[in-house]
Design a protein around this motif. Sequence first.
Motif, PDB file in Angstrom:
ATOM      1  N   MET A   1       0.838  -1.192   0.000  1.00  0.00           N
ATOM      2  CA  MET A   1       0.000   0.000   0.000  1.00  0.00           C
ATOM      3  C   MET A   1       0.875   1.244   0.000  1.00  0.00           C
ATOM      4  O   MET A   1       1.918   1.271   0.641  1.00  0.00           O
ATOM      5  CB  MET A   1      -0.895   0.026   1.230  1.00  0.00           C
ATOM      6  N   GLU A   2       0.420   2.237  -0.715  1.00  0.00           N
ATOM      7  CA  GLU A   2       1.121   3.520  -0.742  1.00  0.00           C
ATOM      8  C   GLU A   2       0.216   4.580  -0.145  1.00  0.00           C
ATOM      9  O   GLU A   2      -1.002   4.552  -0.328  1.00  0.00           O
ATOM     10  CB  GLU A   2       1.479   3.902  -2.179  1.00  0.00           C
ATOM     11  N   ARG A   3       0.816   5.550   0.542  1.00  0.00           N
ATOM     12  CA  ARG A   3       0.064   6.700   1.060  1.00  0.00           C
ATOM     13  C   ARG A   3      -0.113   7.692  -0.079  1.00  0.00           C
ATOM     14  O   ARG A   3       0.840   8.087  -0.743  1.00  0.00           O
ATOM     15  CB  ARG A   3       0.815   7.326   2.222  1.00  0.00           C
ATOM     16  N   THR A  32      -8.427   0.097  -1.175  1.00  0.00           N
ATOM     17  CA  THR A  32      -8.058   1.389  -0.610  1.00  0.00           C
ATOM     18  C   THR A  32      -8.612   1.502   0.802  1.00  0.00           C
ATOM     19  O   THR A  32      -9.738   1.099   1.066  1.00  0.00           O
ATOM     20  CB  THR A  32      -8.631   2.535  -1.485  1.00  0.00           C
ATOM     21  N   ALA A  35      -7.586   7.025   5.203  1.00  0.00           N
ATOM     22  CA  ALA A  35      -6.648   7.233   6.310  1.00  0.00           C
ATOM     23  C   ALA A  35      -6.829   8.571   7.026  1.00  0.00           C
ATOM     24  O   ALA A  35      -6.160   8.817   8.024  1.00  0.00           O
ATOM     25  CB  ALA A  35      -5.213   7.113   5.800  1.00  0.00           C
ATOM     26  N   ASP A  61      -4.623   5.037   1.747  1.00  0.00           N
ATOM     27  CA  ASP A  61      -3.620   3.996   1.561  1.00  0.00           C
ATOM     28  C   ASP A  61      -4.216   3.054   0.527  1.00  0.00           C
ATOM     29  O   ASP A  61      -5.342   2.558   0.710  1.00  0.00           O
ATOM     30  CB  ASP A  61      -3.336   3.256   2.868  1.00  0.00           C
ATOM     31  N   SER A  62      -3.489   2.825  -0.561  1.00  0.00           N
ATOM     32  CA  SER A  62      -4.085   2.086  -1.668  1.00  0.00           C
ATOM     33  C   SER A  62      -3.050   1.286  -2.441  1.00  0.00           C
ATOM     34  O   SER A  62      -1.867   1.635  -2.472  1.00  0.00           O
ATOM     35  CB  SER A  62      -4.779   3.069  -2.619  1.00  0.00           C
ATOM     36  N   THR A  63      -3.546   0.243  -3.086  1.00  0.00           N
ATOM     37  CA  THR A  63      -2.725  -0.518  -4.030  1.00  0.00           C
ATOM     38  C   THR A  63      -3.147  -0.229  -5.465  1.00  0.00           C
ATOM     39  O   THR A  63      -2.635  -0.857  -6.391  1.00  0.00           O
ATOM     40  CB  THR A  63      -2.839  -2.036  -3.760  1.00  0.00           C
ATOM     41  N   GLY A 101       2.651   8.235  -2.791  1.00  0.00           N
ATOM     42  CA  GLY A 101       3.861   7.693  -2.180  1.00  0.00           C
ATOM     43  C   GLY A 101       5.004   8.658  -2.448  1.00  0.00           C
ATOM     44  O   GLY A 101       4.851   9.874  -2.341  1.00  0.00           O
TER      45      GLY A 101
END
Length: 160
Positions: A1-3, A32, A35, A61-63, A101
């Motif tokens: 996951m990326e912010r 997702t 956050a 936060d999601s892929t 990210g």
Amino acid sequence: MERIYIGMGSNLAAPQQQLRDALKALAQLPNTTFAGVSAFYQSDSLLSGQPRYTNAVAALDSTLAPLVLLDALQAIENDQGRERLERWGPRTLDLDILLFGDRLIDEPRLKVPHYQMHLRAFVLYPLAELAPSTLKLPDGRLLSEVLGECPFVGLERLRL
């Protein structure tokens, strides 16, 4: 996951409600996790003659891949009545990917970090509520450093 940080803005059709509805939609995105969200702020439009904007920043936060997320954000805008009649015109909802990210993205449809975020108090101050002051932007500068170069002028933090 990326912010991922999403800039949100509206100056038509009950702007605060537009942002609240967008937050609900963001929380429903697949792959997702919602956050957080900053306070809402009001600022003058960059163009004269338009209503004041209500702005905020949301953290996800999601892929999701960047262009998949962009398509999802544009669908949310469309669902909330966004009309793209002119580039800088008033809008029911504007959702911009500010940071993904630590990626630098340079696609025809998507530039990240958002190309003018470092000049926009209505982006930086809400972002600073969510992101650590030690956050490094993709160009290597600290958020706190960029924030120090952008005065809190013409911005009003709303009490909800």
